[in-house]
Write a protein that holds these residues in place. Sequence first.
Motif, mmCIF file in Angstrom:
data_model
loop_
_atom_site.group_PDB
_atom_site.id
_atom_site.type_symbol
_atom_site.label_atom_id
_atom_site.label_comp_id
_atom_site.label_asym_id
_atom_site.label_seq_id
_atom_site.Cartn_x
_atom_site.Cartn_y
_atom_site.Cartn_z
ATOM 1 N N UNK A 51 0.816 -1.222 0.000
ATOM 2 C CA UNK A 51 0.000 0.000 0.000
ATOM 3 C C UNK A 51 0.846 1.267 0.000
ATOM 4 N N UNK A 52 0.498 2.189 0.919
ATOM 5 C CA UNK A 52 1.150 3.492 0.953
ATOM 6 C C UNK A 52 2.409 3.507 1.812
ATOM 7 N N UNK A 53 2.874 2.343 2.238
ATOM 8 C CA UNK A 53 4.006 2.260 3.161
ATOM 9 C C UNK A 53 5.258 2.944 2.611
ATOM 10 N N UNK A 54 5.563 2.699 1.328
ATOM 11 C CA UNK A 54 6.752 3.315 0.718
ATOM 12 C C UNK A 54 6.667 4.835 0.738
ATOM 13 N N UNK A 55 5.475 5.366 0.461
ATOM 14 C CA UNK A 55 5.296 6.817 0.416
ATOM 15 C C UNK A 55 5.363 7.426 1.814
ATOM 16 N N UNK A 248 19.699 10.462 -8.403
ATOM 17 C CA UNK A 248 20.799 9.634 -7.899
ATOM 18 C C UNK A 248 20.343 8.780 -6.717
ATOM 19 N N UNK A 249 19.513 9.354 -5.856
ATOM 20 C CA UNK A 249 18.987 8.619 -4.703
ATOM 21 C C UNK A 249 18.067 7.484 -5.151
ATOM 22 N N UNK A 250 17.286 7.753 -6.187
ATOM 23 C CA UNK A 250 16.424 6.715 -6.772
ATOM 24 C C UNK A 250 17.274 5.541 -7.244
ATOM 25 N N UNK A 262 10.576 0.824 -3.395
ATOM 26 C CA UNK A 262 10.831 2.140 -2.801
ATOM 27 C C UNK A 262 11.377 3.107 -3.854
ATOM 28 N N UNK A 263 12.265 2.591 -4.721
ATOM 29 C CA UNK A 263 12.810 3.412 -5.802
ATOM 30 C C UNK A 263 11.732 3.882 -6.756
ATOM 31 N N UNK A 268 7.754 8.043 -8.825
ATOM 32 C CA UNK A 268 6.392 8.567 -8.957
ATOM 33 C C UNK A 268 6.307 9.973 -8.367
ATOM 34 N N UNK A 269 6.870 10.154 -7.163
ATOM 35 C CA UNK A 269 6.872 11.482 -6.534
ATOM 36 C C UNK A 269 7.648 12.475 -7.391
ATOM 37 N N UNK A 270 8.743 12.008 -7.963
ATOM 38 C CA UNK A 270 9.572 12.839 -8.836
ATOM 39 C C UNK A 270 8.783 13.316 -10.063
ATOM 40 N N UNK A 271 8.020 12.411 -10.694
ATOM 41 C CA UNK A 271 7.197 12.753 -11.864
ATOM 42 C C UNK A 271 6.127 13.769 -11.479
ATOM 43 N N UNK A 272 5.481 13.551 -10.325
ATOM 44 C CA UNK A 272 4.434 14.474 -9.857
ATOM 45 C C UNK A 272 5.009 15.869 -9.628
ATOM 46 N N UNK A 273 6.202 15.934 -9.011
ATOM 47 C CA UNK A 273 6.846 17.228 -8.760
ATOM 48 C C UNK A 273 7.161 17.930 -10.082
ATOM 49 N N UNK A 274 7.693 17.186 -11.060
ATOM 50 C CA UNK A 274 8.008 17.762 -12.379
ATOM 51 C C UNK A 274 6.766 18.320 -13.048
ATOM 52 N N UNK A 275 5.661 17.572 -12.990
ATOM 53 C CA UNK A 275 4.398 18.030 -13.589
ATOM 54 C C UNK A 275 3.888 19.287 -12.889
#
Length: 298
Positions: A51-55, A248-250, A262-263, A268-275
Motif C-alpha cells: 500500500x502506501x508504506x513506501x510513500x 541519484x537517490x532513486x 521504494x525506488x 512517482x513522486x519525482x514525476x508528480x513534482x516535475x508536472x
Amino acid sequence: MKKLYSNKWVILSLVLPGLFLFVFAILAPICLSVYYGFTNYSGMGSYQFVGWENYKNLFHDAAFGTSLRNSLLLAIGFIFIQHPLAMIVAAVLDKLGGKGENFFRCVYFIPNVISVAVIAYLWKFIYNPDFGLLNNIIKAFGGKGDINWFNYDTAIWAVLIVLIWHGFGWGMLIYYTGIKNIDPVLYEAAAIDGATQIQIFFKITLPQMKPVIQVNVTMAVISALKQMETVYLLTNGGPGNSTQFAANYLYQQAFKAYKYGYGNAIGVVFIIICLLVTVILNKIFEEREAKIKVKEVA
C-alpha cells in the motif's frame, strides 16, 4: 493523394506505430512504476503489496528531503546565475558578428559536447586537495592550498558550480537562437530613435524573448530535479548524502539497496513534482503576460 489520406485505414496505419511506441515505451513503464511503488519488490523474486508504506517512509526520509533541497538550490542557481549570464553572453555574441561570433559560440558550447564522465573526472582533478588546479591558484595568491572541496560543508557548492558551468552552453545557445529570431527592424527603429544598447536589451530583446525564457526556465528546473550522471561520478551523493539528488537517490535505492518498490515510489513522486513545477511555471508566465497586455491596453 487527398483521397488516400482521407481513408480511415490509411490514417490508422500511420497513427498506430506511434501510438504503440507511446504505449509500450512511455505509458506502460509509468503504469508499472506506479504499481511497483505500492510493493516491497526488491527487483527479483516474489513481493508483497504494501500500500502506501513506501510513500509514508519517503516523506520521513531525511536523505530524500536533502535531495529535494539540493535540487531547489540548483534550480535557483540555474535561474538566477546561469541563465542571466547565458542571456547576456548570447546578446553580446549577436552583436559581435563575424568569425569571433562563430568562434566564441563554439567555445561556450564545448562543455556540452564533452562526455559527462570526462567532465566529472576533469573537475575531480581541479578540486583535488593535493595537486588540484584550484588549490594551486589559491597557493599562487598566498592562500592555503590544502582545501578539501568535497568535505561535508562545501561539497554541495562544489557540485553546484560544476553543474551550472556544464549546462551553460545549452542555455546560451537557446537564448542565442531566440535573439537571432527577433526581427532586426525593431533594432533598427530603436537605433534611429537614439536608444542605447542597455535600453534596447531591456525594451526589445527581453520582451521578445519571453517564450524562449519560459521554455528555458522550465527545462532548467526539470533538469535540476533529474540530475544524476555528473553527481554520481563526482560524489555519488556523499559525503553523508550532502550532495544527494533525487535521481541519484532513486538509483541507489532501486539498484544498490535492492529496494525496487521504494525506488519506484521515489520515481512517482519525482514525476508528480516535475508536472506540478511545469504547470506552476506556465501559470506564472501566463499571468505575467496577461498583466503586461492589460498595461499596454491601458
